[in-house]
Enzyme design. Structure first.
Site, PDB file in Angstrom:
ATOM      1  N   LYS A 121       0.859  -1.197   0.000  1.00  0.00           N
ATOM      2  CA  LYS A 121       0.000   0.000   0.000  1.00  0.00           C
ATOM      3  C   LYS A 121       0.887   1.236   0.000  1.00  0.00           C
ATOM      4  O   LYS A 121       1.974   1.243   0.585  1.00  0.00           O
ATOM      5  CB  LYS A 121      -0.886   0.037   1.250  1.00  0.00           C
ATOM      6  CG  LYS A 121      -2.141   0.840   1.050  1.00  0.00           C
ATOM      7  CD  LYS A 121      -3.180   0.050   0.247  1.00  0.00           C
ATOM      8  CE  LYS A 121      -4.433   0.832  -0.020  1.00  0.00           C
ATOM      9  NZ  LYS A 121      -5.494  -0.014  -0.571  1.00  0.00           N
TER      10      LYS A 121
HETATM   11  P1  NAD Z   1     -12.831   7.587  -3.223  1.00  0.00           P
HETATM   12  O1  NAD Z   1     -11.780   8.590  -3.013  1.00  0.00           O
HETATM   13  O2  NAD Z   1     -13.312   7.340  -4.602  1.00  0.00           O
HETATM   14  O3  NAD Z   1     -14.110   7.942  -2.334  1.00  0.00           O
HETATM   15  C1  NAD Z   1     -14.025   8.102  -0.956  1.00  0.00           C
HETATM   16  C2  NAD Z   1     -15.389   8.578  -0.466  1.00  0.00           C
HETATM   17  O4  NAD Z   1     -15.364   8.604   0.954  1.00  0.00           O
HETATM   18  C3  NAD Z   1     -15.734   9.981  -0.923  1.00  0.00           C
HETATM   19  O5  NAD Z   1     -17.129  10.057  -1.158  1.00  0.00           O
HETATM   20  C4  NAD Z   1     -15.366  10.826   0.289  1.00  0.00           C
HETATM   21  O6  NAD Z   1     -16.053  12.064   0.332  1.00  0.00           O
HETATM   22  C5  NAD Z   1     -15.794   9.899   1.390  1.00  0.00           C
HETATM   23  N1  NAD Z   1     -15.206  10.181   2.679  1.00  0.00           N
HETATM   24  C6  NAD Z   1     -13.911  10.419   2.988  1.00  0.00           C
HETATM   25  N2  NAD Z   1     -13.791  10.654   4.302  1.00  0.00           N
HETATM   26  C7  NAD Z   1     -15.040  10.540   4.833  1.00  0.00           C
HETATM   27  C8  NAD Z   1     -15.575  10.678   6.126  1.00  0.00           C
HETATM   28  N3  NAD Z   1     -14.814  10.970   7.155  1.00  0.00           N
HETATM   29  N4  NAD Z   1     -16.906  10.513   6.285  1.00  0.00           N
HETATM   30  C9  NAD Z   1     -17.716  10.230   5.246  1.00  0.00           C
HETATM   31  N5  NAD Z   1     -17.253  10.067   3.992  1.00  0.00           N
HETATM   32  C10 NAD Z   1     -15.945  10.243   3.799  1.00  0.00           C
HETATM   33  O7  NAD Z   1     -12.281   6.233  -2.563  1.00  0.00           O
HETATM   34  P2  NAD Z   1     -12.718   4.750  -2.872  1.00  0.00           P
HETATM   35  O8  NAD Z   1     -11.808   4.213  -3.896  1.00  0.00           O
HETATM   36  O9  NAD Z   1     -14.183   4.705  -3.077  1.00  0.00           O
HETATM   37  O10 NAD Z   1     -12.322   4.034  -1.508  1.00  0.00           O
HETATM   38  C11 NAD Z   1     -13.216   4.019  -0.392  1.00  0.00           C
HETATM   39  C12 NAD Z   1     -12.783   2.910   0.546  1.00  0.00           C
HETATM   40  O11 NAD Z   1     -12.804   1.655  -0.162  1.00  0.00           O
HETATM   41  C13 NAD Z   1     -11.372   3.035   1.107  1.00  0.00           C
HETATM   42  O12 NAD Z   1     -11.352   2.473   2.392  1.00  0.00           O
HETATM   43  C14 NAD Z   1     -10.552   2.163   0.166  1.00  0.00           C
HETATM   44  O13 NAD Z   1      -9.358   1.707   0.757  1.00  0.00           O
HETATM   45  C15 NAD Z   1     -11.540   1.037  -0.055  1.00  0.00           C
HETATM   46  N6  NAD Z   1     -11.287   0.246  -1.247  1.00  0.00           N
HETATM   47  C16 NAD Z   1     -11.211   0.832  -2.473  1.00  0.00           C
HETATM   48  C17 NAD Z   1     -10.978   0.041  -3.593  1.00  0.00           C
HETATM   49  C18 NAD Z   1     -10.952   0.614  -4.984  1.00  0.00           C
HETATM   50  O14 NAD Z   1     -10.854  -0.169  -5.934  1.00  0.00           O
HETATM   51  N7  NAD Z   1     -11.062   1.917  -5.172  1.00  0.00           N
HETATM   52  C19 NAD Z   1     -10.797  -1.337  -3.441  1.00  0.00           C
HETATM   53  C20 NAD Z   1     -10.909  -1.911  -2.176  1.00  0.00           C
HETATM   54  C21 NAD Z   1     -11.158  -1.105  -1.089  1.00  0.00           C
END
Ligand code: NAD
Length: 431
Positions: A121
């Site tokens: 990561k």
């Molecule tokens: P992203 O940046 O596309 O979206 C993140 C979202 O979370 C946004 O809507 C943001 O406004 C919101 N957010 C951030 N802080 C917040 C808070 N304190 N309260 C409420 N909302 C909040 O990110 P993503 O890719 O959707 O990732 C989200 C989660 O999923 C993370 O934990 C990431 O590690 C996990 N994840 C992502 C992927 C991927 O393929 N993108 C894969 C596995 C896991």
């Protein structure tokens, strides 16, 4: 010509969150799994800590002529089963501890799916919402050059995470490829299609969440139609699962993001909401809704709670008030260990992150294989393979859960940690 850039050096700060330490959580989860597995001491020690933690300081030119130093990380938890694999996050709250936790979780996640990867990561401490596209490009290329020696198609393959996307991956591929003399698409996944990206990757994590949720609905005899769903976070993961549950007949009653949240007992259309977010950057002020915050969303009388933002949002103080029967962990590490215990006692099924959100890495794996072979699959083939892989992982976990009378998280850890331990044992790598 002499540079016109006025250099302003800003001391980088390596932030560590005091109240909640993700790596301590990840370590406690690992220790729990290790106790179930009765690991040999050398294997236990070897998997407890990341293999490598890198901190880089990046001097980046800003559009106004200043330069700023940003601090970045890349953590490689395990290369026992193959190259490290894991996203890159841009966030003001990024920390080394967070990267260590996320890299560790990636190791177990890849093993749960039986992919030939370990976990990695990366992150850069920055505020991407305050930066221009040009500044983000400079930052990304600088970060890539700083970690160039330790990444690569057979070493460590980054992917998008919070506030990084296909464009970020294209910049990484470019910076990395400047040293190879040819385009090396397999150094990252989640790229644009015209650079070797895979069909289906953008929505992959949501797709995977939905596959797992469907299996859970069969397991619990809990049909999805008309179920109330609340979603914390509406980025890549939150918005893609929102659209799929909506199409399955669920009613999304609340959504939050980092700016606020919205509630409508009659339901929220995620397709319309996505259009608003594309324009305004937030879910806030969506028509016919009233404001709601994260804590209230978590406690709503919903059937399915989907955390899809940052770590540690379901904790011992709000877990007792959770009414959802299914907690589908879209985010990594959204539930603390204490909250996990509370939810177990309440009889909620927590589908753990290392299984639930593994669709992203499942399709990333297919992207990597396609890139290495320079041979591309149809979207149908990709979906069919992903579905097969994730359904098998789901039922493998359920089998352990039933046989050993443990929670679904414990079962997933027993499967994931057990597989990595088995590979390490076979290698006999005591060093
Ligand atoms: P992203 O940046 O596309 O979206 C993140 C979202 O979370 C946004 O809507 C943001 O406004 C919101 N957010 C951030 N802080 C917040 C808070 N304190 N309260 C409420 N909302 C909040 O990110 P993503 O890719 O959707 O990732 C989200 C989660 O999923 C993370 O934990 C990431 O590690 C996990 N994840 C992502 C992927 C991927 O393929 N993108 C894969 C596995 C896991």
């Amino acid at each position: 010509m002499a540079s016109q850039v006025k250099i302003q050096y800003i001391e980088p700060v390596i932030r560590e969150k005091k109240e909640y330490d993700p790596f301590i959580e990840a370590t406690l989860q690992y220790e729990r799994a290790a106790s179930f597995l009765d690991l040999e001491p050398w294997i236990y020690q070897r998997l407890k800590y990341p293999e490598r933690e890198i901190i880089v300081h990046l001097a980046v030119n800003l559009d106004d002529g200043r330069a700023e130093t940003f601090t970045g990380f890349r953590v490689q938890h395990s290369s026992v089963r193959g190259p490290c694999k894991g996203g890159i996050r841009y966030s003001p709250d990024a920390s080394l501890s967070e990267c260590k936790a996320l890299a560790t979780w990636m190791t177990w996640k890849c093993a749960v799916l039986d992919l030939p990867y370990g976990g990695g990561k990366g992150a850069v401490i920055c505020d991407p919402l305050q930066m221009s596209e040009n500044e983000l490009k400079n930052l990304t290329k600088s970060y890539t050059l700083a970690i160039r020696d330790v990444i690569g198609p057979y070493k460590d393959i980054p992917a998008p995470d919070m506030f990084t996307n296909a464009q970020t991956m294209a910049w990484i591929a470019d910076a990395y490829s400047q040293g190879t003399g040819y385009l090396e698409p397999a150094v990252v996944t989640g790229k644009p299609i015209n650079l070797g990206g895979s069909l289906g990757r953008t929505a992959a994590t949501g797709t995977g969440l939905f596959i797992v949720l469907n299996e859970a609905s069969k397991f619990l005899d809990f049909p999805l139609a008309d179920k109330q769903v609340v979603i914390l976070g509406f980025g890549n993961v939150g918005s893609s699962i929102a659209k799929l549950v909506h199409q399955a007949g669920c009613k999304i009653t609340a959504v939050t993001d980092m700016f606020g949240g919205i509630y409508n007992a009659q339901g929220i259309d995620p397709f319309e909401l996505e259009k608003q977010v594309q324009n305004s950057g937030s879910v806030v002020d969506f028509p016919d809704t009233i404001p709601i915050d994260n804590e209230s969303l978590i406690k709503l009388p919903a059937d399915i709670l989907i955390p899809a933002a940052v770590e540690g949002q379901i904790h011992k103080n709000n877990a007792p008030d959770i009414k959802a029967k299914i907690v589908l962990e879209g985010a990594n590490g959204p539930t603390t260990l204490e909250a996990d215990e509370i939810l177990k006692e309440k009889g909620a099924l927590v589908i753990p992150d290392i299984l639930a959100n593994s669709g992203g890495v499942a399709i990333s794996y297919l992207e990597w294989v396609q890139d290495l072979q320079r041979y591309f699959l149809s979207e149908r083939e990709i979906h069919a393979r992903t579905k097969r892989t994730m359904k098998k992982a789901f039922w493998d976990v359920i089998e352990i859960m039933n046989k050993q009378s443990v929670s679904m998280r414990d079962a997933a850890y027993i499967l994931g940690v057990g597989r990595v331990a088995g590979s390490l044992r076979a290698l006999g790598r005591h060093l």
